[in-house]
Every structure is written in C-alpha cells, then in structure tokens.
Scaffold this active site. Structure first.
Site, short mmCIF file in Angstrom:
data_model
loop_
_atom_site.label_atom_id
_atom_site.label_comp_id
_atom_site.label_asym_id
_atom_site.label_seq_id
_atom_site.Cartn_x
_atom_site.Cartn_y
_atom_site.Cartn_z
N GLU A 141 43.62 24.63 34.95
CA GLU A 141 42.63 25.64 35.31
C GLU A 141 41.45 25.00 36.04
OE1 GLU A 141 40.04 29.14 33.04
OE2 GLU A 141 40.73 27.40 31.90
N LYS B 187 42.29 35.75 36.66
CA LYS B 187 42.19 35.72 35.20
C LYS B 187 41.61 37.03 34.66
CE LYS B 187 40.37 32.68 31.54
NZ LYS B 187 39.53 31.48 31.31
N CYS C 82 44.60 30.20 30.66
CA CYS C 82 43.85 29.74 29.49
C CYS C 82 43.62 30.84 28.43
CB CYS C 82 42.54 29.10 29.94
SG CYS C 82 41.79 28.02 28.69
#
Length: 280
Positions: A41, A121, A163
């Site tokens: 990430e 995300k 994540c």
C-alpha cells in the site's frame, strides 16, 4: 500461476521508493519467475507530512486511454511490459479527489503494459491503535465506492482490496460472488495491530471466501511529522483452506507461492458455503 508479494521499507522520498521497488521486483522476477507481482500500500510514500503526500500524488490518465502517467504509473507499466507479467501496483496516492482530496488507489497492468483494473480504497483507516497512536486517513483521502475484479494470469479472477478493507468481510464476500479466486491485499499494517490481527484476519478472509489471499506489506520504521511509526510487514500468501503457504519475515524482500486452481475448485466443491448462505 505464481504470485510474488513484495515487502518494502519505504519512506517519504518518492524517487528512492521507486528505486527500491524496482530493485526488489527485478530480483524477485529473476529468482522466482512469477506471473504476477504485487507491491504494498502507498509504496511511493509513507510518512513525512501533508506536503510529502501531495508531492507523491499523481494524476492518473483516463483508464484504458493508454496515455502517459506520472513516474510511478510509468514504472509499473514499464515493468509489466519489460518482463511480460502482470504487475499489481499495490496502491499509490492519486490526486484529483473532490475538494483537492487524495485517493488511495490500486492499479493492475497486464503483460502488454495496459492498465486493466483500478480500485480506490473503500474503508478508510480512522482508528486509535492499542499504543495510543491515532490514524485519520479520511483527513486527507476520499473513499472509493466500487468493488473491482478483473482477469489475471491464466484466467484467474482477481479481486482488489487495500489494507483496512480486510476487516470488512462483506466486501470479500462481494468479491467472491463476483467471481474472485485470488484477492490482493496491499497493506501498511501497524505493528501494534499487526502482531495480533494481521495473519488471523487474512486467514479468516481466505477461509470465508475460499479464495487465495496475496498480501504485500510494508515493514519497519518511518517518520510522520517527526514522530516514529512502525509497520508490521510479514507479507504472505494464503490458500483457500486458510493455510499460509508463503511468508516474508522481518526486513525487505518478497515471498512467492503457486496458486493452484484445482485446490480452489476442490475446497469449494467439498464445502459449498456460498450455496449454503442464508443471511447475506
């Protein structure tokens, strides 16, 4: 197919981070000959201050346009084309959100160097860690809204997450329902939460979805506004039965595993949990 997860120790110097990614990726490609490599990430920037994040951000070309992008974008595209493999760019910082906000964005390139997937995300990391450190990703970033799957090497269907997304099983179930066989999870997982939750969450998502999980992570220390922070590392690949089949230790490096579609088919046939679901 073979998948490699790259483990980096990036900082706030974008050029140095690109050089580190190139060095590790090319070493892994030479050693293990993967069909797909995945970076962590925000591998182009970790730490520093708001100005460093803004400096690392790139305006992405329209998806599918073939137009040139920024340094990180062109590095990923060139790596894929030069080595004839799929390159998953973990995530980079994208400029252009509403009100000048940033986006935490995953990119996937095919062996021709074409961008074939873009995911932003969805779940932003606004928490206080067990050591008292506060994180407010939403202060700088705009969340995504769409799930993304795409075809990868050998026809394997890939699902994209980043994540903190791993704490939301409904996203992973949606990816499975969309046909995912391998879910990518590039991460900067904090040391305080990682030592307790990293592996167990990834294994749980693999077991629930009966998908392979490939999680490339950042490792080590970095400075953010002068304060020392630590990320856990331990990049790994997990099979659909929940076994960790490859894992990096401390330090920079990589881990490689073979994704066996026959195993995926067998696990899903013998325990058809998707067919048995009643409440979701």
């Amino acid at each position: 197919m073979r998948v490699t997860v790259i483990q980096m120790n990036q900082g706030s110097d974008k050029a140095a981070n690109i050089a580190q990614a190139r060095r590790l990726a090319e070493a892994a490609i030479a050693a293990d000959r993967p069909d797909l490599i995945s970076l962590p990430e925000t591998w182009t920037n970790l730490g520093g201050d708001r100005a460093a994040r803004q400096a690392a951000a790139e305006v992405l070309p329209p998806q599918g346009s073939g137009e040139a992008g920024g340094p990180a974008y062109e590095f990923l595209r060139g790596l894929a084309r030069a080595h004839r493999l799929f390159v998953h760019g973990g995530s980079i910082i994208e400029a252009g959100g509403e009100g000048g906000r940033l986006r935490n964005t995953s990119l996937l390139f095919d062996p021709e160097g074409r961008e074939v997937a873009r995911y932003r995300k969805i779940h932003l990391f606004d928490i206080t860690a067990p050591d008292g450190t506060g994180y407010r990703e939403s202060a700088a970033y705009e969340g995504g809204r769409e799930i993304v799957t795409t075809e990868g090497p050998g026809g394997v269907r890939l699902g994209l997450t980043i994540c903190y997304d791993m704490r939301f099983p409904e996203l992973y179930l949606a990816l499975r329902r969309a046909g995912a066989e391998l879910i990518l999870v590039p991460s900067n997982f904090t040391l305080a939460t990682g030592k307790d939750h990293w592996e167990v969450l990834l294994r749980a998502r693999a077991i629930e979805t009966q998908c392979w999980i490939a999680a490339a992570a950042s490792w080590g220390e970095y400075l953010e506004r002068g304060q020392k922070r630590q990320v856990y590392g331990h990049s790994l690949v997990c099979d659909p039965w929940g076994h960790v089949v490859a894992k990096a230790s401390d330090g920079v490096g990589w881990a490689t595993a073979r994704v066996d579609r026959a195993l995926t088919e067998r696990v899903r046939r013998d325990m058809p949990v998707l067919e048995h679901r009643r409440l979701a």
